[in-house]
Enzyme design. Structure first.
Site, mmCIF file in Angstrom:
data_model
loop_
_atom_site.group_PDB
_atom_site.id
_atom_site.type_symbol
_atom_site.label_atom_id
_atom_site.label_comp_id
_atom_site.label_asym_id
_atom_site.label_seq_id
_atom_site.Cartn_x
_atom_site.Cartn_y
_atom_site.Cartn_z
ATOM 1 N N LEU A 275 0.862 -1.180 0.000
ATOM 2 C CA LEU A 275 0.000 0.000 0.000
ATOM 3 C C LEU A 275 0.898 1.229 0.000
ATOM 4 O O LEU A 275 1.937 1.243 0.671
ATOM 5 C CB LEU A 275 -0.902 0.040 1.246
ATOM 6 C CG LEU A 275 -2.037 -0.979 1.359
ATOM 7 C CD1 LEU A 275 -2.792 -0.762 2.674
ATOM 8 C CD2 LEU A 275 -3.002 -0.894 0.178
ATOM 9 N N ASP A 276 0.501 2.263 -0.724
ATOM 10 C CA ASP A 276 1.231 3.521 -0.674
ATOM 11 C C ASP A 276 1.253 4.050 0.758
ATOM 12 O O ASP A 276 0.324 3.798 1.542
ATOM 13 C CB ASP A 276 0.552 4.583 -1.552
ATOM 14 C CG ASP A 276 0.519 4.206 -3.020
ATOM 15 O OD1 ASP A 276 1.351 3.383 -3.439
ATOM 16 O OD2 ASP A 276 -0.349 4.747 -3.732
ATOM 17 N N ARG A 277 2.276 4.813 1.068
ATOM 18 C CA ARG A 277 2.390 5.389 2.416
ATOM 19 C C ARG A 277 1.136 6.159 2.830
ATOM 20 O O ARG A 277 0.654 5.988 3.959
ATOM 21 C CB ARG A 277 3.626 6.294 2.497
ATOM 22 C CG ARG A 277 3.849 6.906 3.875
ATOM 23 C CD ARG A 277 5.134 7.721 3.918
ATOM 24 N NE ARG A 277 5.418 8.181 5.270
ATOM 25 C CZ ARG A 277 6.537 8.813 5.612
ATOM 26 N NH1 ARG A 277 7.478 9.062 4.709
ATOM 27 N NH2 ARG A 277 6.724 9.203 6.873
ATOM 28 N N THR B 298 -1.934 5.776 1.838
ATOM 29 C CA THR B 298 -3.149 4.962 1.787
ATOM 30 C C THR B 298 -3.275 4.146 3.069
ATOM 31 O O THR B 298 -2.307 3.573 3.543
ATOM 32 C CB THR B 298 -3.107 4.010 0.581
ATOM 33 O OG1 THR B 298 -2.933 4.762 -0.614
ATOM 34 C CG2 THR B 298 -4.396 3.208 0.475
ATOM 35 N N HIS C 26 0.106 3.332 -7.800
ATOM 36 C CA HIS C 26 -0.793 4.494 -7.737
ATOM 37 C C HIS C 26 -1.972 4.348 -8.702
ATOM 38 O O HIS C 26 -2.519 5.353 -9.172
ATOM 39 C CB HIS C 26 -0.047 5.793 -8.064
ATOM 40 C CG HIS C 26 1.006 6.158 -7.069
ATOM 41 N ND1 HIS C 26 1.751 7.315 -7.174
ATOM 42 C CD2 HIS C 26 1.456 5.542 -5.949
ATOM 43 C CE1 HIS C 26 2.613 7.383 -6.176
ATOM 44 N NE2 HIS C 26 2.442 6.310 -5.417
#
Length: 250
Positions: free
Chosen positions: A56-58, A60, A165
């Site tokens: 997961l993106d930071r 998110t 993303h």
């Protein structure tokens, strides 16, 4: 950010509700010693290392899954690669989105300047598909630019692919960027939301993972509730009941 919010755990897998802003792994762009989920899990395992299954993106938040051994991680990696898993995300987007649609828009791979400096910079765009459904809308008395009011949608997204993303880039592609997105979003709206609602996070949450456990063959539905800030904001918009809150059992 030091406590693990464990959603599911057995001898093979562990699922955690990652808060927005927490790194999954150490990063060259963050100062040494910055908290990260992998290190927290290593401490939780008393020195054992978690095995990455997905990311997961930071910014998110939401459910993220790790393997407790290499074999189970490889099995889960295959489940993800063969798209035998259902992923559900929740996001707050600028404007009123269509009621539902499929975004089938290939994305060029986003490479890291340091980690991917030797990678092929000219790869063709990769297939990227996101299915979305609008759950609710709101119009608020908050002027942005030439508009006296601002409109937002609560959107459920089920991506079929997992590009970097992807959801953030896809929502930007259809001109409904996600609130709080400093890279792919609308900075005028981000600034207004910060002033009006103290918005300091990306409004993208990984709320569900559904799959068949590769060892027990149990059908699992892992649900991550939204955080307190999102709950307060969404309930203020009249969106209560449209998103998960509190602990849920798989």
């Amino acid at each position: 950010m030091t406590d693990l919010d464990i959603l599911f755990e057995d001898e093979h897998l562990i699922a955690v509700n990652k808060p927005s802003g927490l790194l999954v792994h150490p990063s060259w762009i963050a100062p040494r010693g910055t908290p990260n989920l992998a290190s927290m899990l290593k401490s939780y395992f008393d020195g054992g290392s978690p095995y990455t299954i997905h990311r997961l993106d930071r910014p998110t938040s939401g459910v993220i899954l790790f393997g407790k051994n290499k074999e189970i991680a490889q099995q889960m990696n295959l489940i993800f690669a063969e798209r035998k898993i259902s992923k559900t995300y929740l996001c707050m987007c600028r404007g009123y989105t269509p009621e539902q649609d499929v975004i089938d828009y290939a994305l060029k791979e986003q490479l890291d300047k340091i980690a991917d400096k030797h990678a092929n910079q000219d790869k063709e765009p990769q297939e990227a598909v996101s299915n979305y459904k609008r759950l609710a809308t709101v119009e608020i008395d908050m002027p942005v630019g030439r508009y006296e009011k601002s409109r937002y949608s609560l959107v459920e997204v089920k991506p079929e692919t997992g590009r970097k993303h992807q959801i953030r880039r896809h929502m930007k592609h259809i001109f409904h960027p996600i609130a709080g997105d400093t890279k792919h979003g609308d900075n005028k709206h981000n600034k207004a939301l910060k002033q009006e609602f103290d918005l300091q996070r990306l409004m993208l949450m990984a709320t569900e993972l559904e799959f068949i456990h590769p060892v027990t063959e149990q059908a699992l539905k892992l649900t991550a509730p939204v955080d307190e800030y999102c709950d307060q904001l969404f309930s203020g918009f009249g969106w209560s009941g449209l998103y998960p809150i509190g602990k849920t059992e798989p």
